[in-house]
Structure formats: C-alpha cells, structure tokens
Scaffold this active site. Structure first.
Site, mmCIF file in Angstrom:
data_model
loop_
_atom_site.group_PDB
_atom_site.id
_atom_site.type_symbol
_atom_site.label_atom_id
_atom_site.label_comp_id
_atom_site.label_asym_id
_atom_site.label_seq_id
_atom_site.Cartn_x
_atom_site.Cartn_y
_atom_site.Cartn_z
ATOM 1 C CD GLU A 153 -3.141 0.927 2.015
ATOM 2 O OE1 GLU A 153 -3.602 -0.232 2.023
ATOM 3 O OE2 GLU A 153 -3.686 1.887 2.580
ATOM 4 N NE ARG A 154 -2.392 5.140 -0.169
ATOM 5 C CZ ARG A 154 -3.391 5.378 -1.016
ATOM 6 N NH1 ARG A 154 -3.190 5.409 -2.319
ATOM 7 N NH2 ARG A 154 -4.611 5.543 -0.562
ATOM 8 C CG ASN A 162 -5.392 0.058 5.819
ATOM 9 O OD1 ASN A 162 -5.989 0.549 6.770
ATOM 10 N ND2 ASN A 162 -4.874 0.787 4.855
ATOM 11 C CE LYS A 194 -6.294 3.136 8.780
ATOM 12 N NZ LYS A 194 -5.859 3.296 7.367
ATOM 13 C CD GLU A 225 -7.904 6.293 6.100
ATOM 14 O OE1 GLU A 225 -7.085 5.370 5.957
ATOM 15 O OE2 GLU A 225 -7.748 7.429 5.617
ATOM 16 N NE ARG A 268 -0.733 4.360 11.702
ATOM 17 C CZ ARG A 268 -1.385 4.666 10.589
ATOM 18 N NH1 ARG A 268 -2.530 4.085 10.302
ATOM 19 N NH2 ARG A 268 -0.903 5.564 9.756
ATOM 20 N NE ARG A 308 -8.200 13.325 7.092
ATOM 21 C CZ ARG A 308 -7.879 12.659 5.993
ATOM 22 N NH1 ARG A 308 -8.656 12.712 4.927
ATOM 23 N NH2 ARG A 308 -6.787 11.929 5.936
ATOM 24 C CG ASP A 351 -3.124 11.102 5.054
ATOM 25 O OD1 ASP A 351 -2.125 10.601 5.586
ATOM 26 O OD2 ASP A 351 -3.880 10.482 4.283
ATOM 27 C CD GLU A 405 -0.753 8.211 0.636
ATOM 28 O OE1 GLU A 405 -0.248 7.943 1.747
ATOM 29 O OE2 GLU A 405 -1.971 8.146 0.405
ATOM 30 C CD GLU A 460 5.697 24.311 0.311
ATOM 31 O OE1 GLU A 460 6.926 24.406 0.504
ATOM 32 O OE2 GLU A 460 4.850 24.642 1.162
ATOM 33 C CD1 TRP A 479 -12.688 10.353 0.432
ATOM 34 C CD2 TRP A 479 -11.746 9.381 2.215
ATOM 35 N NE1 TRP A 479 -12.818 8.992 0.288
ATOM 36 C CE2 TRP A 479 -12.250 8.363 1.359
ATOM 37 C CE3 TRP A 479 -11.114 9.006 3.396
ATOM 38 C CZ2 TRP A 479 -12.144 7.008 1.655
ATOM 39 C CZ3 TRP A 479 -10.996 7.647 3.692
ATOM 40 C CH2 TRP A 479 -11.510 6.667 2.830
HETATM 41 C C1 BDP Z 1 -3.229 7.489 4.092
HETATM 42 C C2 BDP Z 1 -3.086 6.483 3.019
HETATM 43 C C3 BDP Z 1 -3.723 5.181 3.333
HETATM 44 C C4 BDP Z 1 -3.315 4.720 4.709
HETATM 45 C C5 BDP Z 1 -3.630 5.782 5.717
HETATM 46 C C6 BDP Z 1 -3.106 5.436 7.102
HETATM 47 O O1 BDP Z 1 -3.656 7.019 1.834
HETATM 48 O O2 BDP Z 1 -3.322 4.263 2.350
HETATM 49 O O3 BDP Z 1 -3.935 3.534 5.043
HETATM 50 O O4 BDP Z 1 -3.015 6.976 5.353
HETATM 51 O O5 BDP Z 1 -2.120 6.036 7.484
HETATM 52 O O6 BDP Z 1 -2.212 8.415 3.876
HETATM 53 O O7 BDP Z 1 -3.676 4.611 7.782
#
Ligand code: BDP
Length: 683
Positions: free
Chosen positions: A162-163, A205, A285, A289, A322, A339, A368, A396, A514, A544
């Site tokens: 992931e990422r 995840n 986690k 999400e 987390r 958020r 994030d 990411e 940036e 989101w």
């Molecule tokens: C976000 C990502 C996602 C991660 C989430 C996390 O897009 O893939 O699962 O953070 O940190 O940046 O849990």
C-alpha cells in the site's frame, strides 16, 4: 548494480593504503552473541572492500594486548582492564543501551559499548568514517535520541505494498511469507547501518490473510523473518486487526472489556512469543477508515489499547496505537466539522489513561502527510501518555518516487517545532523521545519506501530519504543538508563536484515539489485513490474531509477560533495566536488556517493568486535546473545509476509541467485575474 549497495558501497578506496590498525581485529565479548558477530563481520567486510585486505582476527586476551596495532570491538565488562576503564568513562554520560564510544589507545582504535547492538552501531559509525575519509581515531561517544527507531511497512501478504512505489514486498508473495533470505538480510544491514531497531512488517490495514499471521499457519515463517532482523538488532512488530477474535472465527465479539476477548489476546501473545521471544508488539489502526476497533462495542481507544497492552506486558511487548482516527464520512457542507481536529479531539480526553506499555503514534501533521502541513497539535496535548512521531518516508503525496523530493528538511522542521507545551523549548523531538514529560517510551516511526526493485526505492535519490530518516531518528540535531552531503558521498563517492551537486538537487527538491503542487498549505488537489498528479477538485465534494473551498472569490480553510472550525485553539500560546491571525500566520500555511480572497497580500508582498502563478512557473524551472545540474555529472557517475536518475528527472519535468498548467489554469478560470506577467492565455 551499484544502487543495490546504497550507502554501503563496496568499491575500493582509491589511492589509500590500509592503515596498520585496520589489519587486525580483536573482539571482546561472548562469541555466541550474534549481533556482536554481525558487528565484527560488517567491519571486516568494509575493510576488505576498501583495501582488498581482510583484517586478521586476533584472539582476545584479558591480560595482554596483541603486539601489532589493531581495531578492537568490545563489550565493556569483557575488555582488558585499562581499556575497560577508559570505555566505562567514555560511556558514562550515555544513557541508552544502544550507545557506543570510540576510544583510542596507543595507536589502536576501540569501539566499545554496553550491548552488542551498541557495538553494531559503533561499527557502522567507524565504517562511515572510513568511507567519508574522516579521522578514524578521533574519540567520540554517541547515544540515540530515540529509543524506538522504527520502520512501518505497509506490505500486504499478496505481495503488493500500500502506497509502495518500488516494486513488490520483500517479505510476501501470493499470500505466503515468502522471501529471499539474502535480500532480507541485505535490507536488515542497511537499516542497522542507520540505527533502525524496530520494524512492523505488515500493513496497518490488516486484511483477512494478514489477520491469520497470529496463527500457527504463519508464525513459523514470521519467526524466520524475525531471526534475520534479530542478527541486526532489529525487533519485529506486527500490525493487527482489532477484530481478529471474530474474524478468525473464535469468538462472537471483539469487545475489549469482554473477558473472553482479553483471554484470546493473551493466548495470541503467548503463542507469538513462543515463536519470537523478543517480539516487539502490536501496531494498531483502529476505528479509522473502516478498520474495526473498540467503538463498535461502545468502548474507547483506551479500553482497546490497554486490553492489548495487558496481553503483551508479561512478555515486555508494546502496543503502538495510531492516532490517525477521524470520520472519513464527513460532510463538506458542514464547515464546523474539521478533519484536522480529529486526532486531538479523540485522544486528549484520554490522556493519562493508557498503560505504560502503550504508545500513541501521531502523524506529523493533523491531516495526512501533505507536502506542507502544520505540526499536529496532539504532540503538545498529551502529557501523561507515551507518544511516537510518525513520518511517511514513502512518497505518497510527494511525488511517488517518480519525482525527487528529499523530505529531511520537512522532518527537521517538525522535530524542531516548539509546541510550548511546557514553555519555550518544548519541541516535538523532545516530546517524541519521551523526555519532555518524563515518559518511559518514545520514538520515531517512518512508513517505509522500499520494495524489491533493484535499487530498493524506485527512484535512486529516494534512498536519501530512508537514510535521512534513520540518521534523524538517531540524532534529530543533524542538519538535513549535511545528511544529504554525507549520503551523496557514501553513495556516489567523494568527488567534490558530484557531492555538491547531489546535495543541491536534494535540497532544492522539496521546495520545488511544493511550488508546483497544492499552494500555501492547502493540500490535496490530487487525483483520488492513487493520490498522484493534479486534480484540483478531485476531493472537493467527496466525504474524506480534505477541502480547499476555492470559489471565484477566494480559497482556504478557516480554522480559526473566531470564525472557523476552532482548530487553532488546539495549540498552546503563542502558537495559537500566531496561526489564528492573518497578520502573523506564516505564508506557507496561510490557506491551511485561513480563507482569503485571491487578492490578499502575503507577507512576501505578492497577492495569493500571483504567488500561485509564480511558484508554479518557478517549480518547473527548478526541475529544469535539476536536469541540467545532473547532466553535468555525466561520466562522473557510473552510467547505470546516471541514466536511471536522469530518466526519472525527465519524467518529473513533464509531471511538473502538468501540475503547473492544471493548477494555474484552474485558478485563472475560477477568479479571472490575469497573471501579471502574461503567461496564461485564456482558451
Ligand atoms: C493514508 C493512506 C492510506 C493509509 C492511511 C493510514 O492514503 O493508504 O492507510 O493513510 O495512514 O495516507 O492509515
């Protein structure tokens, strides 16, 4: 492929004869201690690579020094008397078990430490000196700032990451623990060489397959991974699924206050420790999400974390919980729901209620991992809770390792940020290590940026981010430019012009990224899902919680206490007022904290809209400069590595142009205000 050796290059050191002490090595310590053997082996390998000569291993003796000059590595109690006193004195002030000292006695060089891990870090320090051409004899003592220096892998059992932007997982294939032992060992040594001592090997995840990591079906394989990392002083952690007792079919509930659930986790912990006696603990986690968590049962994070902590405590394990918790089903029409507020709002009321082996892992910013965010106010909010800083090494939101973006300068700003939680000097670095509030645990975690690609990180220059993460976790007082220089020299050799150029490219890269992406701290404007490339309204009307609220008059999120979401109130004074007021809010964060008209004048004197236009043109120019600078190194870097980086830089140029044109055109059409240099033509 020289990229494979990263910053541990094995090319001969040209024009140098092997200094006499390097011809012999004597190790004081139990020969059955694997980490100590690793230290000795690494040193031997480095000397042999540098000079083509393998140091002779002399037999240690407690009463007599060998006649010939030598390098010694030794645990303090095992050292011969004179040296022992010298070593103990050198290490006197060092509090950490991982500390090392280099002492020099009559032409000999000794690396000394209280633990084998300390010796390993000392050995790598000496290797670094050797490759950097620094004096080997110079006495020094070094103790890590952070006890936990950790990498979080977001690897999935199916082999995807992931990422991840550097190939497939180093640990898994097709749902199995399946790895190339040599490759993993080579990875472990890279990590140990920069002081990393903990690794979470699976994605936060946790999917159905990784949920089964806690079972006998997977633990033997995981234990084999742990065995490899252990030789390099690295403890293994697992990300867990809070609903495991249910998902594995054992219980009807995962309620943390249900005695059966607690017993289930105790049994799981006992099982893991039977396979991995030095297992680090769980990374969690939860309630974020769509991940399960204690909320399902009307319980809170403290209930969930403490239950797991009780299961691990008898074995000395930690729960890393987390703080990335927020409602991902927000309503963009409700300006009060923010958020950015979420982590603080969730966790500050629980301060002091977590057990001592729980750490709350906090992302550096409140949203994030954007290219620019303020520091999360949660660092200044938790006083009686262990915390840990979470950074994202994997790029990411910062170019996905197609664009070069050296992140150490950003991390340094985070570490140096003064929360004023206990008056001046209450920096994130002091909070994260646990020192400011006298906490028993603390540290830094970085989301890993590696995969099985031949150069580990996809973009070769992204290796610098991994390197810098480790160096800063060990010592946050280091200067990012110096780290860049050090990395460049270790990686590409000591030709001054090469080192200077690589350093300059790295240092220019975050500001450039940036400049051509989302402006002035507003964040996002990326394509949904994969989070790469420009899409000004990609997330604007989604759930989101990542809005910029651009309309024809202005842009930005009002997070003030006076008229906005009240987020600024989560900071201590004087930071709160600094961000609350337009007059004092730093330009680079203006749109994070305030909604302003496009004609608002920045401290720089420019209007917001002209700033946006200009920076987007400048960002592309900066990439063009990087390409020119890199091209001048042709013939001075081996062709494979040279071409690989060049190809990425050329790709980055096209990407930067796309960002520039999409973002500038978007704002031009929104507001109709022309560029005062006439660079935009309305179609
Ligand atoms: C976000 C990502 C996602 C991660 C989430 C996390 O897009 O893939 O699962 O953070 O940190 O940046 O849990």
């Amino acid at each position: 492929d020289l990229d494979y050796d990263a910053w541990l290059q094995e090319t001969p050191l040209r024009g140098l004869a092997c200094p006499p002490p390097l011809r012999a090595l004597v190790v004081f310590g139990s020969p059955s201690e694997p980490v100590l053997e690793t230290a000795a082996a690494e040193w031997t390998r480095a000397v042999q690579a540098a000079f083509g000569e393998r140091p002779v291993r002399l037999q240690p003796s407690l009463d007599a020094y060998p006649d010939a000059p030598f390098v010694a590595m030794g645990l303090v109690p095992e050292l011969p008397l004179g040296l022992r006193e010298l070593a103990a004195k050198a290490l006197e002030a060092a509090v950490s078990d991982d500390a090392y000292a280099i002492v020099s006695t009559g032409g000999n060089i000794a690396v000394v430490a209280h633990t084998p891990a300390g010796l390993l870090y000392g050995a790598f320090h000496l290797i670094r000196r050797l490759r950097l051409g620094q004096p080997l004899h110079e006495p020094c003592v070094s103790s890590p700032h952070n006890a936990l220096r950790m990498l979080d892998h977001w690897d999935n059992a199916d082999g995807t990451i992931e990422r991840g932007y550097a190939g497939q997982s180093l640990f898994y294939r097709g749902g199995q623990i399946d790895f190339d032992e040599r490759r993993v060992a080579d990875y472990a040594r890279l990590l140990a060489s920069i002081g990393i001592n903990a690794i979470a090997i699976n994605n936060v995840n946790v999917h159905p397959i990784e949920t089964r990591f806690l079972t006998e079906a997977y633990l033997p394989g995981i234990a084999r991974l742990a065995d490899i990392f252990r030789r390099y002083g690295i403890r293994l952690f697992l990300s867990i699924n809070f609903a495991s007792p249910v998902d594995l079919g054992d219980l009807p509930t995962a309620d943390p206050l249900d005695a059966r659930v607690e017993a289930w986790w105790r049994a799981a912990a006992d099982r893991i420790y039977r396979h991995i006696p030095d297992f680090g603990g769980f990374l969690v986690k939860a309630d974020s999400e769509f991940r399960p968590g204690p909320f399902t049962y009307g319980r809170d994070h403290k209930d969930g974390a403490n239950m797991l902590a009780r299961a691990l405590a008898p074995h000395g394990g930690l729960v890393i919980w987390r703080a990335f918790v927020y409602n991902c089903l927000m309503d963009w029409r409700d300006r009060r729901s923010d958020r950015a507020r979420a982590a603080y709002d969730h966790f500050v009321p629980l301060d002091g209620l977590f057990l001592d082996n729980v750490l709350i892992q906090i992302k550096h910013g409140p949203i994030d991992f954007q290219v620019r965010e303020p520091v999360s106010p949660l660092f200044g909010g938790l006083r009686s809770t262990n915390v840990m800083l979470e950074l994202q090494i994997t790029q990411e939101y910062t170019g996905q390792q197609r664009d070069v973006c050296y992140l150490a300068p950003m991390w340094k700003q985070v570490l140096d940020f003064d929360t004023h939680a206990r008056g001046e000097g209450s920096t994130v670095a002091e909070i994260a290590r646990g020192a400011l509030f006298g906490r028993p645990h603390g540290g830094m975690a970085g989301v890993a940026n590696v995969g099985d690609s031949p150069n580990w990180t996809g973009h070769s220059l992204a290796q610098a981010n991994l390197y810098a993460f480790g160096r800063l976790a060990w010592d946050p007082s280091l200067d990012p430019a110096e780290i860049a220089r050090e990395w460049a020299q270790l990686t590409y050799g000591d030709e001054a012009d090469v080192v200077r150029t690589v350093e300059a490219i790295l240092m220019a890269s975050w500001p450039a990224y940036e400049a051509y992406t989302a402006p002035l701290g507003v964040g996002f404007m990326v394509n949904p899902g994969h989070h790469d490339g420009p899409n000004p309204e990609g997330y604007e009307y989604s759930k989101w919680g990542t809005y910029h609220y651009a309309d024809w008059r202005g842009i930005g999120v009002d997070r003030t206490m006076a008229t906005g979401t009240g987020f600024t109130g989560q900071y201590h004074e004087p930071v709160r007022s600094l961000y609350e007021h337009l007059e004092t809010c730093p330009d680079e964060l203006l749109l994070f904290f305030h909604h302003v008209p496009y004609t608002h004048a920045l401290h720089s004197g420019k209007t917001v809209i002209q700033h946006i236009y200009d920076t987007h043109f400048d960002g592309v120019e900066a990439v063009a400069w990087m390409i020119e600078a890199w091209r001048r190194l042709a013939g001075r870097i081996d062709p494979v590595r040279f071409e690989r980086v060049l190809a990425r830089l050329l790709d980055q140029y096209d990407r930067a142009v796309e960002w520039r044109d999409v973002i500038n055109t978007y704002f031009y059409r929104k507001c109709g205000i022309p560029d005062d240099r006439g660079r935009l033509i309305y179609p």
